[in-house]
Design an enzyme around this catalytic site. Structure first.
Site, PDB file in Angstrom:
ATOM      1  N   HIS A 112      29.603  37.130  36.523  1.00 27.87           N
ATOM      2  CA  HIS A 112      30.479  37.511  37.568  1.00 27.87           C
ATOM      3  C   HIS A 112      29.861  38.175  38.693  1.00 27.87           C
ATOM      4  CE1 HIS A 112      34.673  38.995  38.657  1.00 27.87           C
ATOM      5  NE2 HIS A 112      33.936  40.076  38.936  1.00 27.87           N
ATOM      6  N   ASP A 153      36.114  39.748  31.459  1.00 27.98           N
ATOM      7  CA  ASP A 153      34.857  40.596  32.062  1.00 27.98           C
ATOM      8  C   ASP A 153      34.562  41.691  31.469  1.00 27.98           C
ATOM      9  OD1 ASP A 153      34.397  38.649  33.912  1.00 27.98           O
ATOM     10  OD2 ASP A 153      36.144  39.259  35.317  1.00 27.98           O
ATOM     11  N   GLU A 183      22.954  36.906  41.545  1.00 23.01           N
ATOM     12  CA  GLU A 183      23.393  35.896  40.480  1.00 23.01           C
ATOM     13  C   GLU A 183      22.253  34.977  40.039  1.00 23.01           C
ATOM     14  OE1 GLU A 183      27.079  33.720  40.991  1.00 23.01           O
ATOM     15  OE2 GLU A 183      27.711  35.324  42.512  1.00 23.01           O
TER      16      GLU A 183
HETATM   17  C1  GRF Z   1      29.615  32.173  41.311  1.00 19.67           C
HETATM   18  O1  GRF Z   1      29.944  33.163  42.364  1.00 19.67           O
HETATM   19  C2  GRF Z   1      29.965  32.725  39.875  1.00 19.67           C
HETATM   20  O2  GRF Z   1      29.524  34.454  40.006  1.00 19.67           O
HETATM   21  C3  GRF Z   1      31.458  32.610  39.802  1.00 19.67           C
HETATM   22  O3  GRF Z   1      31.828  31.437  40.330  1.00 19.67           O
HETATM   23  C4  GRF Z   1      30.711  31.011  41.197  1.00 19.67           C
HETATM   24  C5  GRF Z   1      30.121  29.771  40.937  1.00 19.67           C
HETATM   25  O4  GRF Z   1      29.304  29.222  41.735  1.00 19.67           O
HETATM   26  N1  GRF Z   1      31.731  32.888  38.413  1.00 19.67           N
HETATM   27  P1  GRF Z   1      28.223  28.001  41.274  1.00 19.67           P
HETATM   28  O5  GRF Z   1      29.269  26.730  40.430  1.00 19.67           O
HETATM   29  O6  GRF Z   1      27.307  28.401  40.245  1.00 19.67           O
HETATM   30  O7  GRF Z   1      27.600  27.500  42.586  1.00 19.67           O
END
Ligand code: GRF
Length: 205
Positions: A112, A153, A183
């Protein structure tokens, strides 16, 4: 080497999936192997990433099913047939029901794009999360990897990483920084941590 069988559920561009694939190649994700990708959207670039890397990919659009449970029954059918042991939600835009969660209790993780408990829960997805962070004027945001339970979440937190907000950020700029600096780093790391633990339990049983 014995590994945990990972399935990644996606709906979009799949940059988080790519981070997992890269970690696999680099050997930092070593206790798990990405065996399956399931996309809820035909147009998701994540499907191409799976194909490019020889990972079995399925496309399961929700609208092809009469209701959520029928959709989830199909997901479970695929996951069972592929022998998935850990489900990674990487930009999967559909909230899973208790029916699915019960089937994979403590075996579903999600990324998230905020520091939970800020800017999370129902309605906080994609750019909306970053928009809300900017509107509130926070100086620090980030990303969280957590287990998935019945509360959106709301499951146990596995890893978090903070990212600074800058003065002229737009939601798009902030989203990109959170992805790059948080991420893509914590998802493979958390995945490895969980796989390591699951493998330990598997060997013990
Ligand atoms: C990311 O920001 C993730 O945190 C959210 O959706 C987005 C997905 O991006 N849940 P990707 O498909 O991995 O490029």
């Amino acid at each position: 080497m014995l590994k945990i069988n990972i399935a990644v559920l996606v709906s979009g561009s799949g940059t988080n999936l790519q981070a997992l694939i890269d970690a696999s190649k680099a050997g930092t994700l070593k206790n798990g192997e990405i065996k399956t990708v399931i996309s809820s959207k035909e147009t998701a670039y994540a499907l191409q990433r799976a194909k490019d890397n020889g990972i079995k990919a399925y496309c399961v659009p929700k609208r092809d099913f009469p209701d959520q449970q029928a959709f989830e029954r199909r997901l479970i059918e695929i996951l069972k047939s592929e022998g998935a042991e850990l489900i990674v939600l990487a930009g999967f835009t559909i909230i899973l029901s208790p029916y699915f969660i019960n089937e994979y209790r403590d075996r579903i993780i999600n990324i998230h794009p905020s520091l939970i408990p800020a800017f999370c829960g129902e309605g906080f997805y994609g750019l909306k999360v970053h928009q809300a962070a900017l509107e509130r004027g926070v100086k620090v945001t980030g990303a969280t990897v957590h287990f998935v339970n019945e509360i959106p979440d709301g499951g146990k937190i596995i890893l978090q990483r903070a990212v600074n907000v800058k003065d002229n950020d737009t939601p798009e700029i902030l989203q990109r920084r959170v992805m790059m600096k948080a991420e893509w780093r914590i998802l493979p790391k958390a995945c490895e941590m969980v796989c390591k633990q699951l493998l330990k339990e598997k060997v013990r049983d």
